[in-house]
Write an enzyme that holds these catalytic residues in place. Structure first.
Site, short mmCIF file in Angstrom:
data_model
loop_
_atom_site.label_atom_id
_atom_site.label_comp_id
_atom_site.label_asym_id
_atom_site.label_seq_id
_atom_site.Cartn_x
_atom_site.Cartn_y
_atom_site.Cartn_z
N LYS A 81 67.15 62.03 -60.39
CA LYS A 81 67.60 60.73 -60.99
C LYS A 81 68.92 60.98 -61.86
O LYS A 81 68.94 61.74 -62.93
CB LYS A 81 66.53 60.06 -62.03
N ASP A 117 72.36 54.20 -69.09
CA ASP A 117 71.38 53.31 -68.85
C ASP A 117 71.57 52.15 -70.04
O ASP A 117 70.96 52.31 -71.07
CB ASP A 117 70.06 53.61 -68.75
N LYS A 170 68.91 46.99 -73.48
CA LYS A 170 68.10 47.93 -74.47
C LYS A 170 68.65 47.46 -75.94
O LYS A 170 69.84 47.23 -76.15
CB LYS A 170 68.60 49.46 -74.31
N ASP A 196 70.23 59.99 -69.51
CA ASP A 196 69.25 59.57 -68.39
C ASP A 196 69.73 60.26 -66.98
O ASP A 196 69.08 59.67 -66.12
CB ASP A 196 69.22 58.12 -68.30
N ASP A 213 65.28 47.82 -66.44
CA ASP A 213 65.28 48.82 -67.04
C ASP A 213 64.58 49.86 -66.68
O ASP A 213 64.37 51.16 -67.03
CB ASP A 213 64.94 48.68 -68.71
N GLU A 256 64.77 51.25 -63.69
CA GLU A 256 65.72 51.38 -62.77
C GLU A 256 65.54 52.66 -62.07
O GLU A 256 66.18 52.93 -60.81
CB GLU A 256 67.22 51.25 -63.26
N ARG A 307 63.06 54.45 -60.90
CA ARG A 307 62.38 54.72 -59.50
C ARG A 307 63.11 53.77 -58.40
O ARG A 307 62.68 54.11 -57.22
CB ARG A 307 60.86 53.75 -59.84
#
Ligand SMILES: [Zn+2]
Length: 439
Positions: free
Chosen positions: A262, A267, A274, A285, A345, A347, A349
């Site tokens: 990932k 993010d 957020k 991230d 958020d 995201e 997966r």
């Protein structure tokens, strides 16, 4: 100076007069164990007037030590139920920082040996901890110059042979690449610049690199990832990339490892933005993708026989804007599964599911395949297991005992991992799937 080279040193006596070195660092729970009577005497005498000796790192002037610098780095007690090899890492970081600040550039290191199973890798852990402490962020190196802020050129490791020195340096080179990719701010390491950094890192060709940046192709092949990327597409420099890395050994392949990483270069949370300062730090991230690329770098240097490794990295930005994907949208994944978005958020997966779907196709014809997804996937991992890497297994991984094996290695290498004691549904089913999450 970039990475501090790991130099194999056969024995103490010849190393003490070796002009390559300019400091001697002793790392031990009991400083009197150092096998040289003159130094023992000097340590005893110094202890008469300095109560810090044996309690915290100190530097003494000693004419027999390389560069006249003698650094004593006590490890502290090792017999308590919570003591482990990380005590060596802590002492090593303090000692190498002291050496660097004192002006040493080529220190020699002696690590007290132990036969306790938990401490058998103490020497290896010391080198890696020192290299970690010496590493400076990419932005800092680019702004100020590597020589200025990473001045230590090499670390002489007494008792480490050539093969182990080469292995440790390969591990550190991979970790260094991972830190560079993960730790950088979002504009320095945009998706395309992340891909460029990989192309450069694997330029010797041992690991092949394919970079896909064509938006239409990505929309067809990685539809969930492209939903995440949607509101970033109108900013040219924020456009996504998929990086595929592949290592093929010489000779017969007996095992295949497949990794999805990932790589959220930033993010914001997307439409589920957020808030309350929770966005700060979200340039990291991309830790999963960085870890996968770093692992591939170590593989490229060590060239293991029999092992084939394939990695897919989704480098993408979860921006916010009028074209952002929103909760309640239903998107068809690469695997053909219709996915209802619950929270933008979540995201990670979405990015991983399409990467895993591609890797599953590779796995179908691979020899003895195991699939991993690696990610900074959720704050809940940190809540469940604390500041450690969390391992989440499916049934097949459980049968293989993957988490238990990784945890055993993590314990002796001072890099602990934990498996949350919960029943977890894995996103992608496959013959062998495990999903370590980097917190
Ligand atoms: Zn997120």
């Amino acid at each position: 100076m970039a990475l501090p080279l790991c130099v194999s040193v056969a024995d103490l006596a010849s190393a003490l007069s070796d002009p390559r070195f300019d400091a001697l660092i002793i790392i031990s729970a009991e400083l009197s164990n150092f096998p040289h009577s003159d130094f023992q005497q000097a340590i005893r005498q110094a202890a008469l007037i300095d109560q810090r000796i044996g309690k915290e790192p100190v530097m003494l002037q000693n004419t027999q030590a390389p560069g006249q610098r003698l650094i004593l780095a006590p490890v502290g007690p090792l017999h308590r139920d919570f003591d482990d090899v990380r005590s060596f890492a802590d002492a090593a970081k303090q000692a190498i920082t002291l050496a660097k600040n004192a002006g040493a550039r080529q220190p020699l290191v002696w690590v007290d040996s132990h036969d306790q199973p938990m401490l058998t890798k103490a020497t290896e852990v010391v080198y890696l901890a020192m290299a970690q402490a010496l590493w400076q962020p990419l932005e800092g190196r680019e702004a100020l110059g590597e020589d200025a802020i990473e001045p230590v050129a090499l670390i002489g490791m007494i008792g480490v042979d050539e093969i182990l020195a080469t292995t440790l340096q390969a591990i550190e080179t991979g970790k260094r690449l991972a830190r560079d990719l993960c730790g950088t701010e979002p504009e320095r390491m945009t998706p395309h610049r992340f891909a460029d950094y990989c192309v450069e890192a694997f330029a010797d060709g041992v690991v092949s690199v394919q970079v896909q940046t064509d938006v239409e192709t990505l929309q067809q092949q990685y539809p969930l990832m492209m939903a995440v990327a949607r509101s970033s597409l109108h900013v040219k420099r924020h456009k996504p990339a998929v990086v595929r890395l592949e290592y093929l050994p010489e000779g017969e392949v007996t095992q295949t490892l497949l990794f999805a990483g990932k790589g959220l270069v930033y993010d914001t949370g997307g439409a589920d933005v957020k808030i309350n300062g929770g966005m700060a730090g979200m340039s990291r991230d991309k830790g999963g993708a960085a870890a996968v690329a770093g692992f591939m770098k170590t593989v490229a240097l060590l060239k293991p026989a029999g092992l084939k490794v394939i990695a897919e990295i989704g480098a993408v930005r979860n921006s916010i804007g009028s074209d952002a994907f929103v909760p309640d949208e239903i998107i068809r994944s690469h695997a053909g599964v219709r996915v209802r978005i619950g929270n933008t958020d979540a995201e990670g997966r979405l990015v991983l599911a399409d990467l895993m779907s591609h890797l599953k196709i590779d796995a179908a014809t691979a020899v003895n395949p195991t699939l991993f997804s690696v990610a900074t996937l959720t704050g809940h991992a940190a809540r469940a297991v604390g500041p450690y890497t969390a391992l989440v297994e499916n049934g097949a991984a459980l049968q293989l005992g993957l988490s238990a094996t990784l945890a055993q290695y993590g314990d002796i290498w001072g890099d602990r991992v934990k498996s949350p004691a919960v029943d977890v549904k894995i996103l992608v089913s496959s013959s062998h799937v495990a999903a370590p999450m980097m917190c």
